[in-house]
Design a protein around this motif. Structure first.
Motif, PDB file in Angstrom:
ATOM      1  N   VAL A 109      -0.919  43.249  96.421  1.00 27.27           N
ATOM      2  CA  VAL A 109      -0.488  43.409  97.518  1.00 27.27           C
ATOM      3  C   VAL A 109       0.753  43.018  98.005  1.00 27.27           C
ATOM      4  O   VAL A 109       1.149  41.996  97.534  1.00 27.27           O
ATOM      5  N   THR A 110       1.460  43.688  98.668  1.00 29.88           N
ATOM      6  CA  THR A 110       2.765  43.208  99.291  1.00 29.88           C
ATOM      7  C   THR A 110       2.933  43.823 100.925  1.00 29.88           C
ATOM      8  O   THR A 110       2.226  44.953 101.236  1.00 29.88           O
ATOM      9  N   THR A 111       3.454  42.861 101.776  1.00 25.94           N
ATOM     10  CA  THR A 111       3.683  43.187 103.138  1.00 25.94           C
ATOM     11  C   THR A 111       5.057  42.597 103.745  1.00 25.94           C
ATOM     12  O   THR A 111       5.617  41.897 103.207  1.00 25.94           O
ATOM     13  N   VAL A 145      -5.807  39.704 102.565  1.00 32.03           N
ATOM     14  CA  VAL A 145      -6.042  41.188 102.263  1.00 32.03           C
ATOM     15  C   VAL A 145      -7.082  41.335 101.002  1.00 32.03           C
ATOM     16  O   VAL A 145      -8.050  42.078 101.356  1.00 32.03           O
ATOM     17  N   PRO A 146      -6.918  40.617  99.926  1.00 31.12           N
ATOM     18  CA  PRO A 146      -7.679  40.995  98.660  1.00 31.12           C
ATOM     19  C   PRO A 146      -8.939  39.892  98.623  1.00 31.12           C
ATOM     20  O   PRO A 146      -8.603  38.604  98.665  1.00 31.12           O
ATOM     21  N   LEU A 203     -10.263  45.222  99.726  1.00 29.72           N
ATOM     22  CA  LEU A 203      -9.063  45.055 100.363  1.00 29.72           C
ATOM     23  C   LEU A 203      -9.080  45.561 101.632  1.00 29.72           C
ATOM     24  O   LEU A 203      -9.678  46.545 102.160  1.00 29.72           O
ATOM     25  N   THR A 204      -8.693  44.613 102.626  1.00 33.12           N
ATOM     26  CA  THR A 204      -8.922  44.745 104.064  1.00 33.12           C
ATOM     27  C   THR A 204      -7.303  44.714 104.942  1.00 33.12           C
ATOM     28  O   THR A 204      -6.972  43.650 104.727  1.00 33.12           O
ATOM     29  N   THR A 258       8.183  40.893 102.710  1.00 35.57           N
ATOM     30  CA  THR A 258       8.446  39.370 102.581  1.00 35.57           C
ATOM     31  C   THR A 258       7.525  38.492 101.744  1.00 35.57           C
ATOM     32  O   THR A 258       7.552  37.502 101.601  1.00 35.57           O
ATOM     33  N   SER A 259       6.187  39.049 101.527  1.00 35.30           N
ATOM     34  CA  SER A 259       5.248  38.343 100.688  1.00 35.30           C
ATOM     35  C   SER A 259       4.367  39.237  99.708  1.00 35.30           C
ATOM     36  O   SER A 259       4.443  40.625 100.065  1.00 35.30           O
ATOM     37  N   ALA A 260       4.056  38.661  98.855  1.00 33.33           N
ATOM     38  CA  ALA A 260       3.258  39.461  97.668  1.00 33.33           C
ATOM     39  C   ALA A 260       2.123  38.661  96.994  1.00 33.33           C
ATOM     40  O   ALA A 260       2.358  37.296  97.148  1.00 33.33           O
ATOM     41  N   SER A 261       1.059  39.103  96.768  1.00 36.71           N
ATOM     42  CA  SER A 261       0.130  38.393  95.978  1.00 36.71           C
ATOM     43  C   SER A 261      -0.524  39.254  94.717  1.00 36.71           C
ATOM     44  O   SER A 261      -0.637  40.442  94.477  1.00 36.71           O
ATOM     45  N   LEU A 262      -0.937  38.476  93.772  1.00 34.95           N
ATOM     46  CA  LEU A 262      -1.412  39.006  92.642  1.00 34.95           C
ATOM     47  C   LEU A 262      -2.899  37.997  92.397  1.00 34.95           C
ATOM     48  O   LEU A 262      -2.580  36.812  92.168  1.00 34.95           O
TER      49      LEU A 262
END
Length: 218
Positions: free
Chosen positions: A19-21, A30-31, A41-42, A162-166
């Motif tokens: 996810v990225t936002t 989110v995840p 995912l929310t 500006t942010s991301a997650s794996l």
């Protein structure tokens, strides 16, 4: 202003999310994943309470569709929510509330669901799912990163991310991969670099937990 996906590896049974936002700490909000169970995912006006609730429903034996329906029925503010669910068989479901802002995008495929809101165009989710499905020979985490990259290349958000997650879960109660980038210029390329550094170490960190006597020095 978020785009994301849930994915499953049919070969290993792993579940993952990327996810990225445009706001900080997307990986905490989110995840939500559980090994052998599935994922949620929310996003949009994000309610992190929905993730654990969805996982509990999946653990109880609900399908993705059933879990999603129960989440929506028990959430008075569902019109603000964008939600995706994947069950242990890789079946998927999604919900776009009436107040979720456009451009919206969603795409379902075998073992994948991608979605987003406040995007540059409606093609983003399709590009993500397509990239995920085109790399079946790769590890699940790599496929998820490629999907994020494809979403960005297709136009990404309406503004700058500006942010991301794996996040990936395998067999243990702790994540196999949990990598996050926050308040960065170019968080997706930064996540790519972090994943490539972490990839050769991931199995070793699991080994340290379950068999410390024979664990590698990292």
């Amino acid at each position: 202003m978020t785009f994301s996906l849930l994915g499953r590896c049919a070969r290993t049974g792993q579940f993952g999310a990327a996810v990225t936002t445009s706001s900080i700490a997307v990986g905490t909000r989110v995840p939500f994943l559980a090994a052998g169970v599935g994922g949620v995912l929310t996003q949009h006006r994000t309610d992190p309470r929905l993730g654990p609730r969805g996982l509990d429903l999946l653990r109880s034996g609900c399908s993705a569709e059933q879990a999603l329906a129960a989440i929506i029925a028990s959430t008075p503010d569902h019109r603000w929510r964008q939600i995706a669910v994947m069950d242990r068989q890789g079946r998927t479901a999604h919900f776009d509330g009436a107040r979720v802002k456009p451009a919206r995008s969603v795409s379902h495929g075998k073992d994948v669901v991608a979605l987003g809101n406040i995007l540059a165009n409606e093609r983003i989710a399709h590009a993500m799912a397509e990239a995920f499905l085109a790399s079946l020979d790769q590890p699940l985490a790599e496929r998820l990163v490629r999907a994020l990259e494809a979403g960005e290349a297709a136009g990404g958000e309406h503004g700058e991310v500006t942010s991301a997650s794996l996040l990936v879960v395998d067999r243990e109660v702790f994540p196999y991969v949990d990598l996050r980038i926050d308040k960065a210029v170019g968080p997706i390329p930064a996540l790519r670099r972090l994943w490539e550094e972490y990839a050769p170490l991931a199995d070793g960190f699991v080994k340290r937990a379950i068999d410390p006597e024979d664990a590698p020095i990292i």
